[in-house]
Scaffold this active site. Sequence first.
Site, PDB file in Angstrom:
ATOM      1  N   ASP A 182      35.962  34.668  33.976  1.00 23.84           N
ATOM      2  CA  ASP A 182      36.999  33.880  36.043  1.00 23.84           C
ATOM      3  C   ASP A 182      36.270  33.270  36.578  1.00 23.84           C
ATOM      4  O   ASP A 182      34.951  34.094  36.704  1.00 23.84           O
ATOM      5  CB  ASP A 182      37.484  35.653  36.071  1.00 23.84           C
ATOM      6  CG  ASP A 182      38.338  36.626  34.954  1.00 23.84           C
ATOM      7  OD1 ASP A 182      38.480  35.528  34.021  1.00 23.84           O
ATOM      8  OD2 ASP A 182      38.559  37.604  35.887  1.00 23.84           O
TER       9      ASP A 182
HETATM   10  N1  URA Z   1      36.899  40.869  32.369  1.00 23.11           N
HETATM   11  C1  URA Z   1      37.596  40.115  33.450  1.00 23.11           C
HETATM   12  O1  URA Z   1      38.531  40.825  33.951  1.00 23.11           O
HETATM   13  N2  URA Z   1      37.024  38.902  33.670  1.00 23.11           N
HETATM   14  C2  URA Z   1      36.146  38.306  33.658  1.00 23.11           C
HETATM   15  O2  URA Z   1      35.627  37.045  33.871  1.00 23.11           O
HETATM   16  C3  URA Z   1      35.024  38.784  32.250  1.00 23.11           C
HETATM   17  C4  URA Z   1      36.037  39.899  31.755  1.00 23.11           C
END
Ligand code: URA
Length: 234
Positions: free
Chosen positions: A102
Amino acid sequence: MKLVKLIANLGYGSRKDVTQLFRSGRITDAEGEVLYADDVVPYETIRVDDEPLDPPPGLTLMMNKPLGVTCSRKDPGRVVYDLLPPRYRVRTPALSTVGRLDRDTSGLLLFTDDGALLHRIISPKASVTKVYEATLAQELRGDEGELFASGTLLLESETEPLAPARLDVLGPRHARLGVTEGRYHQVRRMFAAAGNHVETLQRVSVGGLPLGALPAGEWRVLDAADVAMIFRNG
Ligand code: URA
């Protein structure tokens, strides 16, 4: 493969652009001898403007993804490709991220132009453990480890329960979570399912390959031994 195509595929320009580079004598061997488009020479001896060529196809690299950049090629904001040499965005075969992090997650992000390798890393069958460190809005209750390890946790709007995941508590609001899947916002949604909220999230390893001391925003090319470490579950 003909030199013009090989060099164009690395992102140095169109075949027309690369032909022009040859014509203007900017492509040489290691001794500075001008090369011609039909020459057959070892890859590692080729220079463009006296610089060695970028790595050949079969390129895999790791980045310490900083916060605030998106895992996409095009986005109105900053993207992970902005942190790599511009040619890496336009190589053939394409250099892709191995899964995504993310925008608000930092840490170990892999890229590869090897489709089979990418598949091997993200395939649930391979069970490559991705480890994340999270700081949480609320103190851990104590039952999260059991919930995450159960293999029965169902995330909101999903029909398939999550595979067992391992939680290590590092402090009252600080934990390390190892997951073998890569579902959308998985770690944040897992803690949400346990009544908590992730404040910061960093991926610290993929399989046996650690993020190590690579500074945020930096990247490095992986060699065969590094790639092998991915499949040595840490
Ligand atoms: N889980 C999440 O919530 N975000 C990420 O970026 C990777 C795994």
